[in-house]
Enzyme design. Sequence first.
Site, mmCIF file in Angstrom:
data_model
loop_
_atom_site.group_PDB
_atom_site.id
_atom_site.type_symbol
_atom_site.label_atom_id
_atom_site.label_comp_id
_atom_site.label_asym_id
_atom_site.label_seq_id
_atom_site.Cartn_x
_atom_site.Cartn_y
_atom_site.Cartn_z
ATOM 1 N N ASP A 161 0.828 -1.208 0.000
ATOM 2 C CA ASP A 161 0.000 0.000 0.000
ATOM 3 C C ASP A 161 0.867 1.264 0.000
ATOM 4 O O ASP A 161 2.094 1.186 0.045
ATOM 5 C CB ASP A 161 -0.927 -0.056 1.232
ATOM 6 C CG ASP A 161 -2.307 0.492 0.941
ATOM 7 O OD1 ASP A 161 -2.445 1.324 0.037
ATOM 8 O OD2 ASP A 161 -3.262 0.104 1.661
ATOM 9 N N TRP A 195 -3.326 3.423 -5.614
ATOM 10 C CA TRP A 195 -4.681 3.909 -5.940
ATOM 11 C C TRP A 195 -4.722 4.611 -7.302
ATOM 12 O O TRP A 195 -5.602 5.423 -7.563
ATOM 13 C CB TRP A 195 -5.207 4.841 -4.835
ATOM 14 C CG TRP A 195 -4.861 4.365 -3.477
ATOM 15 C CD1 TRP A 195 -5.213 3.165 -2.935
ATOM 16 C CD2 TRP A 195 -4.046 5.023 -2.500
ATOM 17 N NE1 TRP A 195 -4.687 3.049 -1.672
ATOM 18 C CE2 TRP A 195 -3.970 4.165 -1.375
ATOM 19 C CE3 TRP A 195 -3.389 6.258 -2.451
ATOM 20 C CZ2 TRP A 195 -3.254 4.497 -0.224
ATOM 21 C CZ3 TRP A 195 -2.679 6.587 -1.306
ATOM 22 C CH2 TRP A 195 -2.609 5.722 -0.224
ATOM 23 N N GLY A 196 -3.744 4.310 -8.158
ATOM 24 C CA GLY A 196 -3.736 4.911 -9.489
ATOM 25 C C GLY A 196 -3.281 6.356 -9.507
ATOM 26 O O GLY A 196 -3.269 6.999 -10.553
ATOM 27 N N ASP A 217 -10.311 3.202 -3.492
ATOM 28 C CA ASP A 217 -10.978 1.969 -3.045
ATOM 29 C C ASP A 217 -12.385 1.836 -3.622
ATOM 30 O O ASP A 217 -13.093 2.820 -3.814
ATOM 31 C CB ASP A 217 -11.085 1.964 -1.516
ATOM 32 C CG ASP A 217 -9.726 1.804 -0.861
ATOM 33 O OD1 ASP A 217 -8.713 1.791 -1.577
ATOM 34 O OD2 ASP A 217 -9.691 1.701 0.377
HETATM 35 C C1 GLA Z 1 -6.079 1.216 1.466
HETATM 36 C C2 GLA Z 1 -6.222 0.183 0.335
HETATM 37 C C3 GLA Z 1 -7.317 -0.789 0.687
HETATM 38 C C4 GLA Z 1 -7.001 -1.472 2.010
HETATM 39 C C5 GLA Z 1 -6.799 -0.436 3.107
HETATM 40 C C6 GLA Z 1 -6.274 -1.054 4.385
HETATM 41 O O1 GLA Z 1 -7.209 2.025 1.551
HETATM 42 O O2 GLA Z 1 -6.497 0.833 -0.868
HETATM 43 O O3 GLA Z 1 -7.487 -1.751 -0.342
HETATM 44 O O4 GLA Z 1 -5.842 -2.256 1.853
HETATM 45 O O5 GLA Z 1 -5.856 0.565 2.703
HETATM 46 O O6 GLA Z 1 -5.980 -0.113 5.354
#
Ligand code: GLA
Length: 406
Positions: A161, A195-196, A217
């Site tokens: 992440d 997240w792109g 997300d």
């Molecule tokens: C981010 C990611 C999610 C998830 C959360 C966990 O938001 O994009 O997919 O892994 O963190 O905290």
Amino acid sequence: MSRFLLIMTVLLTVSPLRAPLALASEAMHFHARPGNGLALTPPMGWNSWNHFGCNVSAALIEREARAMVASGMKAAGYRYVIIDDCWQAGRDANGNIYPDRKRFPQGIKPVVDYVHALGLKFGIYSDAGGQTCQGRPGSRGHEYQDALQYARWGVDYLKYDWCNTGGLRPREAYATMSDALRASGRPIVFSLCDWGVRKPWRWGAAAGGNLWRTTHDIWDAWSGQHGFSIGVMNILDLQVGLAGYAGPGHWNDPDMLEIGNGGMTDAQYRAQFSLWAILAAPLIAGNDLAHMDAATRTILTNDEVIAVDQDRLGIEGRRVYRQGDAEIWTRPLVGGGEAIVLLNRGTRPLRIRVTWSELGLPAYLPLRLRDLWRHKDLPVATGSVTFPVAPTSVIMLRETPVRPRS
Ligand code: GLA
């Protein structure tokens, strides 16, 4: 001082010029990582986040792994059981990461062994920053140590992440972890999650990634926004233009499935599954596998839709038609056929017509059509076909040219 040295000294000390120079030299020094040979088709599995959030434990992971087998999902191709954020508790005096001892009383290794004993693979989560999105220890400064630890535990997949990464550059930070995974000696699928934001489709494969999130997300809804999270139609629109970046070993990831989590109708969940298959997306279930109803199981284990997702040509589908709420998406398949999704985004029933020109085919060509949700062959057609498509739903077809008789 020679004139050259003088000029260089001035250039390097005049502050506005330093950043561009640094950037240029970093760009020159970045070398693309070779592929790791994994994920030649989009990964399939389950991840704890969408349904359970931080409520993860050894008992939960083992239960979900058992359910993956008992429900028929393993037989349908699902493999990775992935524990997302919140398993981590801290680092010991030597900097080794350790899990929450209440939730993982025997540690991580026995859980991995349990998952492996079921014939499945194990995935774990970390973050390129000092802390994860939920404030647990991240891997920054511990990349090689963590990768080695994962390898010792028997981990097969890492989702990485991007929270709390101040001062880091994504391509370089992801490349560091991919080098660390490689150095660990264990084959580990590498899933990037920025997240792109920094267009990872452009550099994700070169940084050693097997898949990269293309959006924020997912939210368990047809469309709209909910804080940081967005609905299925919003995500879909953000995939337009990205198809050329995907292929065997390196996939666009429009985030996990919400099928079975209750925010959408079964028709809408069939739409998510169909569209993710057309997009050659990873199929990572995000529901409670141990308590799913028959409709959810039927959607997640539709072998004909899964075959589209897993088609070994690995060509991501594209939107070939859009008018109002009607869309047509197509994806070329091995053997010369195509998968077709007719999508009605809106709240009124529509009749959607597919013409052979949208499929890139001459109008006279007879096509065999099969309905992948009804599991039924349709009559051979020529030129075009029209289908009624209910509100917020899809029809999914597979076409194969009729071979001339010899
Ligand atoms: C981010 C990611 C999610 C998830 C959360 C966990 O938001 O994009 O997919 O892994 O963190 O905290």
